[in-house]
Design a protein around this motif. Structure first.
Motif, PDB file in Angstrom:
ATOM      1  N   LEU A   1      17.307   7.709  -4.317  1.00  0.00           N
ATOM      2  CA  LEU A   1      18.349   8.798  -3.588  1.00  0.00           C
ATOM      3  C   LEU A   1      17.347   9.774  -3.130  1.00  0.00           C
ATOM      4  O   LEU A   1      17.638  10.408  -2.104  1.00  0.00           O
ATOM      5  N   VAL A   2      16.588  10.072  -3.852  1.00  0.00           N
ATOM      6  CA  VAL A   2      15.496  11.332  -3.617  1.00  0.00           C
ATOM      7  C   VAL A   2      14.468  10.817  -2.490  1.00  0.00           C
ATOM      8  O   VAL A   2      14.235  11.469  -1.603  1.00  0.00           O
ATOM      9  N   THR A   3      14.194   9.720  -2.523  1.00  0.00           N
ATOM     10  CA  THR A   3      13.119   9.217  -1.503  1.00  0.00           C
ATOM     11  C   THR A   3      13.579   8.989  -0.152  1.00  0.00           C
ATOM     12  O   THR A   3      13.185   9.233   0.694  1.00  0.00           O
ATOM     13  N   ASP A   4      14.817   8.227  -0.375  1.00  0.00           N
ATOM     14  CA  ASP A   4      15.353   7.809   1.101  1.00  0.00           C
ATOM     15  C   ASP A   4      16.698   7.982   1.291  1.00  0.00           C
ATOM     16  O   ASP A   4      17.426   7.580   2.213  1.00  0.00           O
ATOM     17  N   GLY A   5      17.458   8.664   0.453  1.00  0.00           N
ATOM     18  CA  GLY A   5      18.783   9.005   0.629  1.00  0.00           C
ATOM     19  C   GLY A   5      19.849   7.798   0.195  1.00  0.00           C
ATOM     20  O   GLY A   5      21.093   8.006   0.527  1.00  0.00           O
ATOM     21  N   LEU A   6      19.321   6.705   0.026  1.00  0.00           N
ATOM     22  CA  LEU A   6      20.338   5.617  -0.049  1.00  0.00           C
ATOM     23  C   LEU A   6      20.222   4.786  -1.703  1.00  0.00           C
ATOM     24  O   LEU A   6      19.126   5.014  -2.410  1.00  0.00           O
ATOM     25  N   ASP A   7      21.064   4.300  -1.882  1.00  0.00           N
ATOM     26  CA  ASP A   7      21.297   3.603  -3.378  1.00  0.00           C
ATOM     27  C   ASP A   7      21.630   2.329  -3.348  1.00  0.00           C
ATOM     28  O   ASP A   7      22.585   2.056  -2.703  1.00  0.00           O
ATOM     29  N   PRO A   8      20.759   1.302  -3.524  1.00  0.00           N
ATOM     30  CA  PRO A   8      20.986  -0.246  -3.360  1.00  0.00           C
ATOM     31  C   PRO A   8      22.245  -0.480  -3.925  1.00  0.00           C
ATOM     32  O   PRO A   8      23.093  -1.470  -3.325  1.00  0.00           O
ATOM     33  N   TYR A   9      22.682   0.002  -4.968  1.00  0.00           N
ATOM     34  CA  TYR A   9      24.034  -0.580  -5.597  1.00  0.00           C
ATOM     35  C   TYR A   9      25.270  -0.077  -4.692  1.00  0.00           C
ATOM     36  O   TYR A   9      25.995  -1.144  -4.585  1.00  0.00           O
ATOM     37  N   ILE A  10      25.365   0.988  -4.316  1.00  0.00           N
ATOM     38  CA  ILE A  10      26.605   1.723  -3.538  1.00  0.00           C
ATOM     39  C   ILE A  10      26.486   0.822  -2.096  1.00  0.00           C
ATOM     40  O   ILE A  10      27.428   0.498  -1.780  1.00  0.00           O
ATOM     41  N   VAL A  11      25.221   0.557  -1.495  1.00  0.00           N
ATOM     42  CA  VAL A  11      25.148   0.069  -0.325  1.00  0.00           C
ATOM     43  C   VAL A  11      25.743  -1.246  -0.383  1.00  0.00           C
ATOM     44  O   VAL A  11      26.316  -1.918   0.446  1.00  0.00           O
ATOM     45  N   CYS A  12      25.309  -2.116  -1.340  1.00  0.00           N
ATOM     46  CA  CYS A  12      25.553  -3.516  -1.674  1.00  0.00           C
ATOM     47  C   CYS A  12      27.060  -3.662  -1.991  1.00  0.00           C
ATOM     48  O   CYS A  12      27.622  -4.572  -1.529  1.00  0.00           O
ATOM     49  N   LYS A  13      27.682  -2.694  -2.938  1.00  0.00           N
ATOM     50  CA  LYS A  13      28.888  -2.725  -2.992  1.00  0.00           C
ATOM     51  C   LYS A  13      29.875  -2.653  -1.715  1.00  0.00           C
ATOM     52  O   LYS A  13      30.892  -3.283  -1.654  1.00  0.00           O
ATOM     53  N   SER A  14      29.487  -2.100  -0.648  1.00  0.00           N
ATOM     54  CA  SER A  14      30.115  -1.529   0.416  1.00  0.00           C
ATOM     55  C   SER A  14      30.018  -2.733   1.216  1.00  0.00           C
ATOM     56  O   SER A  14      30.823  -3.334   1.838  1.00  0.00           O
ATOM     57  N   PHE A  15      28.780  -3.640   1.442  1.00  0.00           N
ATOM     58  CA  PHE A  15      28.702  -4.769   2.056  1.00  0.00           C
ATOM     59  C   PHE A  15      29.221  -6.063   1.467  1.00  0.00           C
ATOM     60  O   PHE A  15      29.713  -6.845   2.159  1.00  0.00           O
ATOM     61  N   GLU A  16      29.740  -6.020   0.275  1.00  0.00           N
ATOM     62  CA  GLU A  16      29.958  -6.948  -0.224  1.00  0.00           C
ATOM     63  C   GLU A  16      31.598  -7.021  -0.094  1.00  0.00           C
ATOM     64  O   GLU A  16      32.266  -7.952   0.211  1.00  0.00           O
ATOM     65  N   ALA A  17      32.200  -5.873  -0.014  1.00  0.00           N
ATOM     66  CA  ALA A  17      33.499  -5.427   0.518  1.00  0.00           C
ATOM     67  C   ALA A  17      33.753  -5.723   1.728  1.00  0.00           C
ATOM     68  O   ALA A  17      34.834  -6.537   2.027  1.00  0.00           O
ATOM     69  N   LEU A  18      32.880  -5.398   2.506  1.00  0.00           N
ATOM     70  CA  LEU A  18      33.007  -5.783   4.296  1.00  0.00           C
ATOM     71  C   LEU A  18      32.940  -7.290   4.364  1.00  0.00           C
ATOM     72  O   LEU A  18      33.649  -7.818   5.064  1.00  0.00           O
ATOM     73  N   ALA A  19      31.966  -7.923   3.557  1.00  0.00           N
ATOM     74  CA  ALA A  19      32.088  -9.435   3.841  1.00  0.00           C
ATOM     75  C   ALA A  19      33.321 -10.180   3.159  1.00  0.00           C
ATOM     76  O   ALA A  19      33.598 -11.157   3.927  1.00  0.00           O
TER      77      ALA A  19
END
Length: 218
Positions: free
Chosen positions: A161-179
């Motif tokens: 989160l500090v280096t690029d503002g993104l967290d892989p867990y949160i992003v993946c949870k979001s895309f799993e839901a979208l899928a």
């Protein structure tokens, strides 16, 4: 917010000074020039510009391309190769270039497996899941999300989160839901979205952009 802006400005100032010295070394003392140092500086500058300006700044992709050119004829450095591939993957994602995204996830996969580091693997599966989603491979997207969860480390995620503002867990949870939404699993998708947003809030993760995007899509 002011401290953040000052930090970005100071980081860019120091990085630009270092790159100026690099250019002088190339011309006047090539024996002291280190291409890995230049590549690292250019990747760092691109990351800072991204945090400061978003992907609208024209120097971001230019610095990634220069880093790629610098690394082209060098011995493998998997950490730099990963950082470069991920940075360019994010850029290609903003451009909707799925073909290039797919190629770059292959490079990330190769580098992360060579590094044998769960943080890199989690990020790789995160990017792969998004690529598969945009390719319409929703089952593959969900599988990659599951792999991300199995390699994810919360403490390392906070560092990302500090280096690029993104967290892989949160992003993946979001895309799993979208899928799952596209697969007709509406109730399951809504449950994941609500659960993830609450979890993110409870952990005080500062970046919920992708989770909120997914939440509104239902």
């Amino acid at each position: 917010e002011m401290q953040k802006k000052l930090g970005h400005a100071e980081s860019l100032n120091l990085t630009n000074k270092a790159l100026s010295i690099i250019e002088l070394l190339k011309m006047n003392a090539p024996e002291d020039y280190d291409n890995l140092v230049e590549a690292n500086l250019r990747i760092h500058k691109a990351a800072v510009l991204t945090n400061k300006s978003g992907w609208s700044h024209p120097e971001i992709i230019e610095n990634y391309r220069q880093a790629r050119d610098v690394l082209e004829d060098t011995t493998s450095n998997h950490q730099l190769e990963f950082a470069l591939a991920k940075g360019m993957w994010i850029y290609e994602c903003t451009q909707g270039n799925v073909i290039e995204m797919s190629k770059l996830t292959e490079k990330m996969t190769k580098a992360s497996k060579a590094l044998q580091n769960n943080s890199y693997l989690a990020q790789t599966y995160d990017c792969l899941s998004q690529t598969q989603f945009f390719e319409g491979d929703f089952e593959g997207c969900i599988q990659s999300c599951q792999l991300c969860y199995s390699t994810y480390d919360q403490e390392q995620g906070r560092q990302k989160l500090v280096t690029d503002g993104l967290d892989p867990y949160i992003v993946c949870k979001s895309f799993e839901a979208l899928a799952r939404l596209f697969l007709g699993q509406v109730d399951r998708a809504i449950h994941i979205l609500k659960e993830t947003l609450e979890e993110a809030k409870s952990y005080n993760w500062p970046n919920l952009t992708m989770g909120i995007f997914a939440q509104t899509s239902r």
